[in-house]
Every structure is written in structure tokens, then in C-alpha cells.
Motif scaffolding. Structure first.
Motif, PDB file in Angstrom:
ATOM      1  N   ASN B   8       0.176  -5.555   0.195  1.00 40.59           N
ATOM      2  CA  ASN B   8       1.519  -5.857  -0.292  1.00 40.59           C
ATOM      3  C   ASN B   8       2.579  -5.115   0.502  1.00 40.59           C
ATOM      4  N   LEU B  10       3.348  -4.214   3.527  1.00 39.68           N
ATOM      5  CA  LEU B  10       2.933  -3.075   4.338  1.00 39.68           C
ATOM      6  C   LEU B  10       3.933  -2.828   5.466  1.00 39.68           C
ATOM      7  N   GLU B  55      -1.733   6.215   8.357  1.00 34.60           N
ATOM      8  CA  GLU B  55      -1.341   6.062   6.965  1.00 34.60           C
ATOM      9  C   GLU B  55      -0.046   5.260   6.934  1.00 34.60           C
ATOM     10  N   GLU B  58       4.909   2.481   4.163  1.00 37.81           N
ATOM     11  CA  GLU B  58       5.174   1.923   2.835  1.00 37.81           C
ATOM     12  C   GLU B  58       4.177   0.810   2.559  1.00 37.81           C
ATOM     13  N   ASP B  60       1.199  -1.282  -0.127  1.00 35.39           N
ATOM     14  CA  ASP B  60      -0.083  -0.981  -0.764  1.00 35.39           C
ATOM     15  C   ASP B  60      -1.192  -1.795  -0.134  1.00 35.39           C
ATOM     16  N   PHE B  62      -4.969  -2.920  -1.247  1.00 39.13           N
ATOM     17  CA  PHE B  62      -5.975  -2.916  -2.308  1.00 39.13           C
ATOM     18  C   PHE B  62      -7.238  -3.586  -1.801  1.00 39.13           C
ATOM     19  N   ARG B  71      -9.303  -1.268  -5.942  1.00 41.46           N
ATOM     20  CA  ARG B  71      -8.683   0.049  -5.790  1.00 41.46           C
ATOM     21  C   ARG B  71      -7.776   0.136  -4.576  1.00 41.46           C
ATOM     22  N   ARG B  72      -6.833   1.072  -4.666  1.00 37.75           N
ATOM     23  CA  ARG B  72      -5.843   1.241  -3.619  1.00 37.75           C
ATOM     24  C   ARG B  72      -6.417   2.200  -2.584  1.00 37.75           C
ATOM     25  N   ASN B  74      -4.638   3.318   0.352  1.00 43.60           N
ATOM     26  CA  ASN B  74      -3.660   3.978   1.242  1.00 43.60           C
ATOM     27  C   ASN B  74      -3.983   5.461   1.386  1.00 43.60           C
TER      28      ASN B  74
END
Ligand SMILES: Nc1ncnc2c1ncn2[C@@H]1O[C@H](COP(=O)(O)OP(=O)(O)OP(=O)(O)O)[C@@H](O)[C@H]1O
Ligand SMILES: [Mg+2]
Lengths: 410, 264
Positions: B8, B10, B55, B58, B60, B62, B71-72, B74
Motif C-alpha cells: 500500500n 509504498l 526500509e 512510507e 505498508d 503485507f 502480517r506487516r 516493513n
């Protein structure tokens, strides 16, 4: 390169050298008789000498280039002679037996002076094997390895001096402390590689030495610690001669133990992870290998051996001071690993024996020792950068292949 | 079908450079999705974000390796993400070149094994069984990817096409649910590309692995992908089936360039 071309190049190089050395080697002003001497003979020497050297050098280089191109693999026939001999049980079995007998009989055959030298060589074998884990397998250039050796030696010397603790108690403690310091060094350098890692580890080694040198209350400073007990054997009292022999056998046993452990580590899941980390850090992590953990294990397991050997060293010499743990020692151990062949146990053993024993038996050349050493290293790096013994990758048994083995060169 | 990967908005910044700009993306189970775009569009950077090498600034990411197990990821470490089941290959081949072909694949199995230092030294029955299992499974993967004959060869001796296949084999060894391929056909000849196509389809059908691939070879993209996503200057400019993508004027502009339109 064609021979005529090499010829021409060498010719120009010799011309160049003659020109360069002309002012100092040919002209001499004789200030007493006030005449200029022309020493043309010197020029001829330089010319011929540099021509020959450069020609030989080029020849060797081009031969090496040629040797590199067709990457022969697989076929047993194309393996180097040494490998073929080693793969033949009829040859390596008697050779191993002879070697074992020689090792056992050594102190009986030779004087205690010789035995002492051999013990020193074995100490370096063990140091080399330990550093080989860090440098050879995991590819982490560690220039401060001697620090762990110092940690081991001082832990025995101090614990023995203050608390009268014996050799056998401290031997494992030395190993553990070595490992602890290995991790201590490992943490800050986890992100570093190559040159940066080398510099920081070098600094670490120097820091440990400087602490030992300056913290008088703790380490007795440059004057060192004397009267360290020799290793005991069920409280039997030994003469100096007997003690030398005893320590020799002890060292042989410890070397065998080290070889056994390092060999198993190398051929394990962890050993493979080390090698993969050396080859490509990012790919290695992307395959699910924990870089932090793998690096720290390498540092710790490498340092363990240095810690243990340090204990033996202190027990053997009964006197230690910081002068035994200078950067030269680290450099020596690193040379052993590089010369012998990174990642190869056999190579490291050979490297240690050659580098430690040769200077002892070539005392006549002792003035040229560093020169010879340097030349040998340079030649080695140019013509056989992989070291005396190339590390062969293990061949696994899988599928229908069964027992057939086909070593691949690495 | 359930989605195995949901990204989402990214965003990835390198200092002042926005390499990825609020990109959404979804990969569903057993789907082959292609990520295309001109050079420097941010495709590899996108992979690097998914695999934890960078990393993301901004957004997410999943994953749902199992239905409901969402699960996330990041900011999770690279090796942990590999363990969770995202495997990848590299655009500029990154094999362990001095290790043998088999060993390369064995490294892939590292995270599915447990033996530690003590196990390695003592080499008890459990360790030996585990080792043999690593070898057997790795060899099996080599057979499936057509590399079994070169198992004992150092990886660096393989021809280029085979090296690319070995990268895939190594990634498969980690037992992923999602495979990221970064230009798998780059530098391959047409025959090798055909074999690769067949391999990718087999990976999806037999191993039930979803695939997200970056590829410049349009023939391959067209014939393989269920869906295509186009990136340009870090932004997603189009998404759809092959036919939809090639009728999209925005995509044509991105590939042929602003000037081309202006001059024409
Ligand atoms: N670590 C980094 N630091 C700074 N900028 C980076 C970094 N990695 C990538 N970039 C920049 O991000 C942009 C996208 O690069 P990326 O490698 O993702 O492109 P790509 O779509 O994979 O291109 P190609 O098709 O050539 O592989 C480029 O402008 C690149 O210079
Ligand atoms: Mg790219």
C-alpha cells in the motif's frame, strides 16, 4: 603475448633501467685524484640483469594467464599431481603413518632445543587455524588477531600469579575469554568490510597491547609477568627437559583437536554459511542467513583457539610481556593463512611450518630474513594468490551418484 | 483468489530522490505478475524494499504466506523475510561463485535447518540426517531446474544462462511462497528464454509459488504474466493485462519518450 614482443618489452625495460641507474652506478667522481670514472661494466650488469629478470617475469606471468583460461574441471586426470597422490589410499595411508610416527618420535630423535622450536611452530599452526576461520572461511580481514592470543596468555599469567590456578583449569577459561573478546570485537565491526574492517581490527589489537603495556596495576606493564607455572601432570615434578617434551606432546594433541573441530565446522551448515558470507553478503542474507550471528560465531570461534594457545604460550615460556603481542605477530599469523591457502586446513599447517621453521634453520641468512620473506610473499601473490594448497570444495553424495567422488577445484 | 502480497502506497526516498512514489501492488495466489518500466524506473528498488534490503520511507507491505496469516513486514531484517517465504534473484547475478552449484542451493536450505556449532562439531545422528536431507533436497531442486549435471562444478564456471537458472534454484531452496525474479531472462538467448519460461510456469504450477518478475523481454512478459504493472520514475502509471497495457497511451509515452511525441 608473442615471444618477440616480450623480448622487445624486456629490452626497453633494461634500457630504461640502465638510464635510471646511470648517474649513480656508472659515473663516479674520484675526489682525491679529481677525475671522473666511467664504470661501464656496471651498466652492462644492470642491462643484462634487468633484461633477464623482466623476461623471466613476463614469461611466468603469461604462463599464468594461459593456465587460467581453460577452466578444467571434474576430470581426475587433470587434477594436479599433489591432489592425485592424496586421493590414492596406497600413498596417503603410509605417508600419514610415517608422519604420525615422526611427530611422536620427534622429541626422542632431536634435542630439546629442536623440540622447542617445533612446539613454537605448532603454536602457530593452531593460531593459523583459528585465524583461518575468520579470514579464510568467513572472509573477515582481521589484523588484530594477536589480541586474543594476548588475552589467553594474560588470563593464565594473571590467574596463576594471583590465585595460583593451574594450567588445566585455565585452558578452557582462556578459550572462553578469547571467544568473549572475539564477540566484543565483532559487535562494533559488524557493518564494516574490507579495508575498514582491517583498520578497526588493527586498532583493536593495538589497544589491547597498549592496555597491557600501560595499566601497570593490572598487567605489570612492560616488565611483564614471570614465574608462571608450567603445565602440570598429576602433580609429577618434571625437569626442564621433560617439561619441554610434555608441552610438545600437549601441543600436538591440541593441534589435532583443533584440526578435528575446524574440519567439522568447515563441513557443516555453519561453515557453508561463513563461506557464503565471504562470497556475497547481500545474497547470503537474502537466502535467510543471519549475518550478525554468522559473523559473531566466526569471530568467537576464531578467537577461542587464540585464547587457548595463549595459555599454552604463557605456560611454555613461563614469562610474558606485551612485547610478544605486537602487530608483527598478527601479520605473521595472517601471512601463514594467506601463504598456506585461505580456507584450507592443510595449507595453513604447511604455511605455519614453512614460515616458522625456515627462518630457524636458515640462520645463515638471518640478515636477509625480512627481505626473503617479502619477496616470497610478493611472488606468491602474483603467481599463486590462492596459496600453496588450494581449498577444494567438498563433494557431496547425492542422488544416484553414491560413493563416486569427483572433486571440483575451488 | 487470496492475495499473498499487498503493498500500500509504498514510497522510497534516497535523500532528495524519490525512487518509488506511493505505489500500490498486489500479487494473488499462484499468479505471475510482471513489473516493467524503463531503466531507472525503480523496479529493483521496489524488490529491495520487499526483501528488507531497504526500509521503505512510507507505506505498508503485507504478506499472507497462509490464508489469514497476514502480517506487516516493513523494516524486518532481510534474513527474517527470507525465512518468512519471500525469495528473490538478483539482476546482476550474485551467486557464491567459488562454491559448487550444489552448495549454492544448499545455502538456500540453510534457513530450513537447525544444526548449530555443537551439532556441527559432534556431528550426531540428527545433524547427519539433517545434512543429508539438505543435500538430497538441494539435488532434487537441481534436477528440477536442469542443473543436476553440473552439481559439483564451481558456480562461476557455469554459462550465463545456467547461472541465472541457478539463482532461481537457490531461491527455490528456501521454500518461498512468493518468488521475486529480477530480469531472469537478461542476457539469455532465445532457446534459453524458452526454457526459462517453461521453468517459471512449472514453478507456479507444481510448487504453487506466486511470482513477481521484472523483465524487459516483452515476448516473455506477454506470454507469462496474468497481470502487468508499469512503473515510470517511481510511479505506477498503468496496470492490466498485456492487451490493455499496450493500448495505453501513457505507457507508450513512457517507453518512447516525451520528445518522440513532441517532435512527431
Ligand atoms: N541505494 C541507492 N541510493 C541512491 N539512489 C538509488 C539507490 N538505489 C537506486 N537508486 C536510484 O533509484 C532509481 C531507481 O533505480 P532502480 O535500480 O530501482 O531502477 P530499475 O527500474 O531497476 O532500472 P533497470 O531497469 O536499469 O534495472 C535510480 O535513479 C537509481 O539511481
Ligand atoms: Mg533493476
Amino acid at each position: 603475448m608473442k615471444a618477440s614482443e616480450e623480448f622487445k618489452k624486456s629490452f626497453f625495460i633494461s634500457l630504461w633501467f640502465m638510464l635510471l641507474t646511470f648517474p649513480i652506478l656508472v659515473i663516479r667522481v674520484n675526489t682525491i685524484e679529481k677525475v671522473v670514472e666511467w664504470r661501464w661494466r656496471n651498466m652492462a650488469f644492470i642491462g643484462i640483469g634487468s633484461f633477464l629478470l623482466s623476461f623471466v617475469w613476463r614469461r611466468l606471468l603469461s604462463r599464468k594467464e594461459k593456465g587460467r583460461q581453460p577452466a578444467e574441471t571434474g576430470n581426475v586426470e587433470t587434477l594436479p599431481l599433489g591432489r592425485r597422490l592424496l586421493a590414492e589410499p596406497r600413498i596417503y595411508r603410509p605417508a600419514l603413518t610415517a608422519l604420525a610416527l615422526f611427530t611422536i618420535a620427534f622429541p626422542l630423535l632431536f634435542s630439546s632445543y629442536q623440540t622447542n622450536i617445533m612446539t613454537t611452530a605448532l603454536i602457530y599452526v593452531m593460531l593459523g587455524l583459528g585465524l583461518n576461520i575468520v579470514v579464510g572461511l568467513a572472509g573477515l580481514l582481521d589484523l588484530g588477531y594477536v589480541a586474543f592470543y594476548a588475552v589467553g596468555a594474560y588470563s593464565y599469567a594473571l590467574l596463576n600469579h594471583h590465585f595460583g590456578l593451574g594450567f588445566w583449569t585455565i585452558l578452557p577459561v582462556g578459550g572462553l575469554l578469547g571467544a568473549l573478546f572475539g564477540i566484543l570485537l565483532g559487535f562494533p565491526v559488524l557493518r564494516l568490510r574490507g579495508d575498514y574492517l582491517a583498520i578497526v581490527t588493527l586498532g583493536f589489537g593495538e589497544i589491547i597491547r597498549l592496555i597491557l603495556e600501560n595499566w601497570n596495576a593490572f598487567s605489570f606493564g612492560p616488565s611483564g609477568i614471570a614465574n608462571i607455572s608450567r603445565p602440570g601432570l598429576f602433580g609429577i615434578s618434571m625437569t626442564l627437559n621433560e617439561a619441554t617434551i610434555y608441552i610438545y606432546y600437549l601441543m600436538v594433541a591440541l593441534c589435532l583437536f583443533t584440526i578435528f573441530v575446524v574440519n567439522r565446522l568447515q563441513d557443516s551448515r555453519i561453515g557453508r554459511a561463513w563461506i557464503a558470507l565471504r562470497e556475497d553478503e547481500v545474497a547470503c542474507q537474502a537466502m535467510g542467513i543471519d549475518k550478525t550471528r554468522t559473523k559473531l560465531t566466526a569471530f568467537a570461534l576464531g578467537a577461542t583457539w587464540a585464547g587457548m594457545v595463549g595459555v599454552i604460550f604463557a605456560a611454555k615460556t613461563t614469562f610474558i610481556n606485551p612485547a610478544s603481542f605486537t602487530f608483527m605477530e598478527s601479520a605473521m599469523i595472517l601471512s601463514i593463512v594467506v601463504l598456506g591457502g585461505m580456507g584450507s586446513i592443510m595449507g595453513v599447517i604447511l604455511g605455519a611450518l614453512i614460515l616458522i621453521l625456515t627462518p630457524e634453520y636458515l640462520r645463515a641468512f638471518s640478515a636477509y630474513r625480512m627481505l626473503l620473506f617479502g619477496t616470497a610473499m610478493v611472488l606468491m601473490m602474483v603467481f599463486r594468490p590462492q596459496g600453496i594448497v588450494t581449498n577444494i570444495r567438498r563433494v557431496y553424495r547425492y542422488g544416484t551418484k553414491g560413493k563416486e567422488s569427483r572433486p571440483a577445484q575451488a | 483468489m487470496d492475495s499473498v502480497l499487498t503493498v500500500n502506497s509504498l514510497t522510497m526516498n534516497f535523500g532528495g530522490l524519490r525512487a518509488i512514489d506511493s505505489v500500490d501492488l498486489e500479487v494473488r495466489q499462484e499468479e505471475i505478475v510482471a513489473l516493467i518500466g524503463p531503466n531507472g524506473a525503480g523496479k529493483t528498488t521496489f524488490f529491495n524494499c520487499l526483501t528488507g534490503i531497504y526500509e521503505p520511507t512510507e507505506g505498508d507491505i503485507f504478506i499472507s504466506p497462509t490464508p489469514g496469516g497476514r502480517r506487516r513486514i516493513n523494516g524486518i531484517k532481510i534474513n527474517r523475510i527470507a525465512e518468512m517465504g519471500i525469495a528473490r534473484t538478483f539482476q546482476n547475478i550474485r551467486l557464491f561463485s567459488n562454491m559448487t552449484v550444489l552448495e549454492n542451493v544448499m545455502i538456500g536450505r540453510h534457513c530450513r535447518a537447525k544444526a548449530g556449532v555443537l551439532g556441527a562439531v559432534l556431528r550426531g545422528r540428527k545433524t547427519r540426517r539433517e545434512e543429508q536431507e539438505i543435500v538430497d533436497r538441494s539435488y532434487e531442486i537441481l534436477v528440477r531446474t536442469g542443473l543436476a549435471d553440473q552439481a559439483d562444478e564451481p558456480a562461476k564456471n557455469l554459462p550465463y544462462g545456467a547461472q541465472r537458472r541457478l539463482e532461481i534454484a537457490r531461491a527455490l531452496a528456501t521454500e518461498p511462497f512468493l518468488l521475486l525474479l529480477d530480469e531472469p531472462a537478461a542476457g539469455m538467448n532465445p532457446r534459453e528464454t524458452d526454457e526459462l519460461e517453461e521453468l517459471i510456469v512449472r514453478i507456479r504450477d507444481e510448487a504453487k509459488i506466486s511470482i513477481l518478475m521484472i523483465e524487459h523481454d516483452m515476448r516473455m512478459v506477454m506470454s507469462l504474466s496474468n497481470r502487468i504493472i508499469v512503473l515510470d520514475y517511481g510511479e505506477k502509471i498503468a496496470e492490466g493485462t498485456a492487451a490493455q497495457i499496450w493500448e495505453n497511451p501513457v505507457v507508450i509515452k513512457a517507453y518512447l519518450g516525451e520528445d518522440f511525441q513532441g517532435d512527431a
